[in-house]
Design a protein around this motif. Structure first.
Motif, PDB file in Angstrom:
ATOM      1  N   SER A   1       8.036  13.062   6.580  1.00  0.00           N
ATOM      2  CA  SER A   1       9.289  12.330   6.406  1.00  0.00           C
ATOM      3  C   SER A   1       9.694  12.148   4.939  1.00  0.00           C
ATOM      4  CB  SER A   1       9.208  10.952   7.082  1.00  0.00           C
ATOM      5  OG  SER A   1       8.242  10.180   6.433  1.00  0.00           O
ATOM      6  N   SER A   2       8.951  12.739   4.010  1.00  0.00           N
ATOM      7  CA  SER A   2       9.368  12.670   2.610  1.00  0.00           C
ATOM      8  C   SER A   2      10.259  13.874   2.327  1.00  0.00           C
ATOM      9  CB  SER A   2       8.147  12.681   1.685  1.00  0.00           C
ATOM     10  OG  SER A   2       7.280  11.636   2.024  1.00  0.00           O
ATOM     11  N   ALA A   3      11.511  13.777   2.781  1.00  0.00           N
ATOM     12  CA  ALA A   3      12.441  14.904   2.641  1.00  0.00           C
ATOM     13  C   ALA A   3      13.827  14.387   2.286  1.00  0.00           C
ATOM     14  CB  ALA A   3      12.506  15.692   3.947  1.00  0.00           C
ATOM     15  N   TRP A   4      14.481  15.084   1.360  1.00  0.00           N
ATOM     16  CA  TRP A   4      15.889  14.760   1.081  1.00  0.00           C
ATOM     17  C   TRP A   4      16.663  16.017   0.735  1.00  0.00           C
ATOM     18  CZ3 TRP A   4      17.043  15.951  -3.991  1.00  0.00           C
ATOM     19  CH2 TRP A   4      16.022  15.846  -4.931  1.00  0.00           C
ATOM     20  N   TRP A   5      17.985  15.905   0.872  1.00  0.00           N
ATOM     21  CA  TRP A   5      18.859  17.076   0.741  1.00  0.00           C
ATOM     22  C   TRP A   5      19.907  16.869  -0.337  1.00  0.00           C
ATOM     23  CZ3 TRP A   5      16.669  15.285   5.099  1.00  0.00           C
ATOM     24  CH2 TRP A   5      16.006  16.211   5.901  1.00  0.00           C
TER      25      TRP A   5
ATOM     26  N   GLN B   1       0.997  11.487 -12.584  1.00  0.00           N
ATOM     27  CA  GLN B   1       0.850  10.337 -13.501  1.00  0.00           C
ATOM     28  C   GLN B   1       0.726   9.019 -12.740  1.00  0.00           C
ATOM     29  OE1 GLN B   1       0.947  11.135 -16.924  1.00  0.00           O
ATOM     30  NE2 GLN B   1       0.979  13.197 -16.059  1.00  0.00           N
ATOM     31  N   ASP B   2       0.657   9.086 -11.404  1.00  0.00           N
ATOM     32  CA  ASP B   2       0.690   7.872 -10.580  1.00  0.00           C
ATOM     33  C   ASP B   2      -0.726   7.480 -10.142  1.00  0.00           C
ATOM     34  OD1 ASP B   2       0.999   5.907  -8.698  1.00  0.00           O
ATOM     35  OD2 ASP B   2       2.248   7.094  -7.331  1.00  0.00           O
ATOM     36  N   PRO B   3      -1.299   6.432 -10.741  1.00  0.00           N
ATOM     37  CA  PRO B   3      -2.674   6.056 -10.392  1.00  0.00           C
ATOM     38  C   PRO B   3      -2.797   5.511  -8.964  1.00  0.00           C
ATOM     39  CG  PRO B   3      -1.707   4.419 -11.870  1.00  0.00           C
ATOM     40  CD  PRO B   3      -0.704   5.535 -11.756  1.00  0.00           C
ATOM     41  N   ARG B   4      -1.664   5.154  -8.327  1.00  0.00           N
ATOM     42  CA  ARG B   4      -1.733   4.613  -6.961  1.00  0.00           C
ATOM     43  C   ARG B   4      -1.550   5.690  -5.893  1.00  0.00           C
ATOM     44  NH1 ARG B   4       1.174   0.499  -9.550  1.00  0.00           N
ATOM     45  NH2 ARG B   4       0.148  -1.523  -9.571  1.00  0.00           N
ATOM     46  N   LEU B   5      -1.317   6.925  -6.300  1.00  0.00           N
ATOM     47  CA  LEU B   5      -1.211   8.017  -5.318  1.00  0.00           C
ATOM     48  C   LEU B   5      -2.610   8.600  -5.143  1.00  0.00           C
ATOM     49  CD1 LEU B   5       0.690   9.802  -3.581  1.00  0.00           C
ATOM     50  CD2 LEU B   5       0.951  11.298  -5.547  1.00  0.00           C
ATOM     51  N   PRO B   6      -3.255   8.351  -3.970  1.00  0.00           N
ATOM     52  CA  PRO B   6      -4.681   8.663  -3.859  1.00  0.00           C
ATOM     53  C   PRO B   6      -4.993  10.139  -3.590  1.00  0.00           C
ATOM     54  CG  PRO B   6      -3.896   7.615  -1.849  1.00  0.00           C
ATOM     55  CD  PRO B   6      -2.726   7.680  -2.778  1.00  0.00           C
TER      56      PRO B   6
ATOM     57  N   PHE C   1       7.532   2.373   7.292  1.00  0.00           N
ATOM     58  CA  PHE C   1       6.174   1.813   7.211  1.00  0.00           C
ATOM     59  C   PHE C   1       5.310   2.275   8.388  1.00  0.00           C
ATOM     60  CE2 PHE C   1       8.677  -0.532   4.263  1.00  0.00           C
ATOM     61  CZ  PHE C   1       7.842  -0.536   3.157  1.00  0.00           C
ATOM     62  N   ARG C   2       5.276   3.556   8.624  1.00  0.00           N
ATOM     63  CA  ARG C   2       4.489   4.271   9.634  1.00  0.00           C
ATOM     64  C   ARG C   2       4.986   4.059  11.062  1.00  0.00           C
ATOM     65  NH1 ARG C   2      -1.600   3.024   9.016  1.00  0.00           N
ATOM     66  NH2 ARG C   2      -0.793   0.921   8.930  1.00  0.00           N
ATOM     67  N   GLN C   3       6.008   3.209  11.253  1.00  0.00           N
ATOM     68  CA  GLN C   3       6.560   2.989  12.586  1.00  0.00           C
ATOM     69  C   GLN C   3       7.741   3.930  12.811  1.00  0.00           C
ATOM     70  OE1 GLN C   3       5.160   1.138  14.818  1.00  0.00           O
ATOM     71  NE2 GLN C   3       3.697   0.084  13.490  1.00  0.00           N
ATOM     72  N   LEU C   4       7.976   4.278  14.073  1.00  0.00           N
ATOM     73  CA  LEU C   4       9.096   5.157  14.409  1.00  0.00           C
ATOM     74  C   LEU C   4      10.268   4.302  14.886  1.00  0.00           C
ATOM     75  CD1 LEU C   4       7.043   7.927  16.250  1.00  0.00           C
ATOM     76  CD2 LEU C   4       7.838   7.905  13.863  1.00  0.00           C
ATOM     77  N   HIS C   5      11.409   4.470  14.238  1.00  0.00           N
ATOM     78  CA  HIS C   5      12.590   3.657  14.542  1.00  0.00           C
ATOM     79  C   HIS C   5      13.815   4.540  14.782  1.00  0.00           C
ATOM     80  CE1 HIS C   5      11.552  -0.622  13.456  1.00  0.00           C
ATOM     81  NE2 HIS C   5      10.453   0.025  13.140  1.00  0.00           N
ATOM     82  N   SER C   6      14.809   3.984  15.468  1.00  0.00           N
ATOM     83  CA  SER C   6      16.109   4.653  15.520  1.00  0.00           C
ATOM     84  C   SER C   6      16.886   4.197  14.283  1.00  0.00           C
ATOM     85  CB  SER C   6      16.866   4.266  16.787  1.00  0.00           C
ATOM     86  OG  SER C   6      17.318   2.948  16.668  1.00  0.00           O
ATOM     87  N   SER C   7      18.007   4.865  13.996  1.00  0.00           N
ATOM     88  CA  SER C   7      18.756   4.485  12.798  1.00  0.00           C
ATOM     89  C   SER C   7      19.847   3.460  13.119  1.00  0.00           C
ATOM     90  CB  SER C   7      19.364   5.728  12.143  1.00  0.00           C
ATOM     91  OG  SER C   7      20.041   6.480  13.104  1.00  0.00           O
TER      92      SER C   7
ATOM     93  N   ALA D   1       0.837  -1.204   0.000  1.00  0.00           N
ATOM     94  CA  ALA D   1       0.000   0.000   0.000  1.00  0.00           C
ATOM     95  C   ALA D   1       0.871   1.252   0.000  1.00  0.00           C
ATOM     96  CB  ALA D   1      -0.920  -0.013   1.216  1.00  0.00           C
ATOM     97  N   ILE D   2       2.019   1.157   0.669  1.00  0.00           N
ATOM     98  CA  ILE D   2       2.882   2.335   0.820  1.00  0.00           C
ATOM     99  C   ILE D   2       4.340   1.941   0.585  1.00  0.00           C
ATOM    100  CG2 ILE D   2       1.431   3.741   2.353  1.00  0.00           C
ATOM    101  CD1 ILE D   2       2.772   2.406   4.731  1.00  0.00           C
ATOM    102  N   HIS D   3       5.159   2.948   0.271  1.00  0.00           N
ATOM    103  CA  HIS D   3       6.596   2.725   0.056  1.00  0.00           C
ATOM    104  C   HIS D   3       7.416   3.566   1.023  1.00  0.00           C
ATOM    105  CE1 HIS D   3       7.067   0.110  -3.518  1.00  0.00           C
ATOM    106  NE2 HIS D   3       5.817   0.495  -3.753  1.00  0.00           N
ATOM    107  N   TYR D   4       7.114   3.435   2.299  1.00  0.00           N
ATOM    108  CA  TYR D   4       7.881   4.199   3.299  1.00  0.00           C
ATOM    109  C   TYR D   4       9.007   3.304   3.815  1.00  0.00           C
ATOM    110  CZ  TYR D   4       3.680   7.159   3.313  1.00  0.00           C
ATOM    111  OH  TYR D   4       2.624   7.953   2.956  1.00  0.00           O
ATOM    112  N   TRP D   5      10.113   3.246   3.081  1.00  0.00           N
ATOM    113  CA  TRP D   5      11.186   2.293   3.372  1.00  0.00           C
ATOM    114  C   TRP D   5      12.094   2.737   4.505  1.00  0.00           C
ATOM    115  CZ3 TRP D   5      10.433  -2.289   1.297  1.00  0.00           C
ATOM    116  CH2 TRP D   5       9.661  -2.371   0.141  1.00  0.00           C
ATOM    117  N   GLY D   6      11.995   3.973   4.916  1.00  0.00           N
ATOM    118  CA  GLY D   6      12.841   4.464   5.996  1.00  0.00           C
ATOM    119  C   GLY D   6      13.400   5.826   5.654  1.00  0.00           C
ATOM    120  N   THR D   7      12.807   6.859   6.232  1.00  0.00           N
ATOM    121  CA  THR D   7      13.243   8.230   5.961  1.00  0.00           C
ATOM    122  C   THR D   7      13.208   9.012   7.280  1.00  0.00           C
ATOM    123  OG1 THR D   7      10.968   8.563   5.227  1.00  0.00           O
ATOM    124  CG2 THR D   7      12.651   8.552   3.523  1.00  0.00           C
ATOM    125  N   PRO D   8      14.124   9.986   7.426  1.00  0.00           N
ATOM    126  CA  PRO D   8      14.168  10.736   8.686  1.00  0.00           C
ATOM    127  C   PRO D   8      12.929  11.602   8.879  1.00  0.00           C
ATOM    128  CG  PRO D   8      15.750  11.618   7.112  1.00  0.00           C
ATOM    129  CD  PRO D   8      15.171  10.407   6.481  1.00  0.00           C
TER     130      PRO D   8
END
Ligand code: FMN
Length: 219
Positions: A34-38, A142-147, A187-193, A8-15
């Protein structure tokens, strides 16, 4: 053995970042994302187009990216499913969101004045990046899976404030990667790195090679 799946989601691990922005009435809004990059001193954010933060960025054009560490996990959790918008969009009603006017109070966090932008910093965050909006564009059209309607926001970083505790030395401009413990969303969980896996080959040579403007200043 790999299986082809359709997650359902692609939250693989982001700060996790707590973005402070200014509401129309001048009060501060604070939103976890958490969808942020530098890249260099530029940053790209992915934001729900209906979020109060995006409305604020479109109108006022400034924010502070307060990077969450593992010590901020409870505050981030308190802000989950909260929005600064008065009229909740349908998808947020469905997901169980509620309107919260005082997000800093809700999170138990305190405001600290910024130096170059109007939105405040979050005192309890070890990294505070003052930034201004460069560009806002639709994302994933263009992404049909982005609701939901989403936007990408390009920011230019103006000022970097860092707690001395995560610097390699009091006079250093380099971050101690062991001391800095970013809070990660997986995946919606909060983790340390976690800790270092291997001394990095990429980290050979001075960090300043990535910033020619720093080398010029030193010579
Ligand atoms: C840990 C975490 C990460 C999140 N990541 C994002 C994200 O990357 N982009 C986004 O638009 N919303 C994200 N959200 C949801 C926002 O917090 C939500 O859209 C919220 O309504 C934003 O607040 P605002 O409406 O007051 O701006 C995340 C929420 C949590 C708790």
């Amino acid at each position: 053995m790999h299986r082809t799946i359709e997650p359902a989601i692609h939250y693989w691990g982001t700060p996790v970042v707590l973005i402070s922005s200014l509401n129309e009435d001048g009060s501060a809004n604070l939103a976890p994302m958490s969808s942020a990059w530098w890249l260099g001193w530029s940053c790209m954010l992915g934001l729900d187009a209906s979020s109060q933060t995006l409305l604020n960025l479109k109108r006022q054009g400034e924010c502070v990216l307060n990077l969450a560490s593992t010590a901020n996990a409870e505050a981030v959790n308190r802000l989950a499913l909260c929005t600064g918008t008065h009229q909740l969009p349908l998808h947020k009603q469905w997901l169980g969101y509620r309107h919260v006017a005082d997000k800093l109070g809700e999170a138990g966090l305190s405001a600290q004045p910024s130096e170059q932008v109007a939105p405040p910093r979050v005192r309890e965050c070890q990294v505070q990046l003052e930034a201004q909006v460069v560009d806002i564009r639709p994302f994933g059209t263009q992404d049909p899976r982005l609701p939901i309607a989403s936007c990408m926001v390009e920011l230019r970083l103006l000022r970097t404030h860092v707690d001395e505790a995560i610097l390699q030395g009091a006079q250093s401009e380099r971050i101690d990667a062991e001391a800095w413990q970013p809070l990660m969303m997986k995946f919606r969980q909060l983790h340390s790195s976690g800790g270092q896996v291997l001394p990095s080959r990429l980290a050979q040579g001075p960090e300043e090679r990535y910033a020619p403007w720093k080398l010029r200043r030193a010579s």
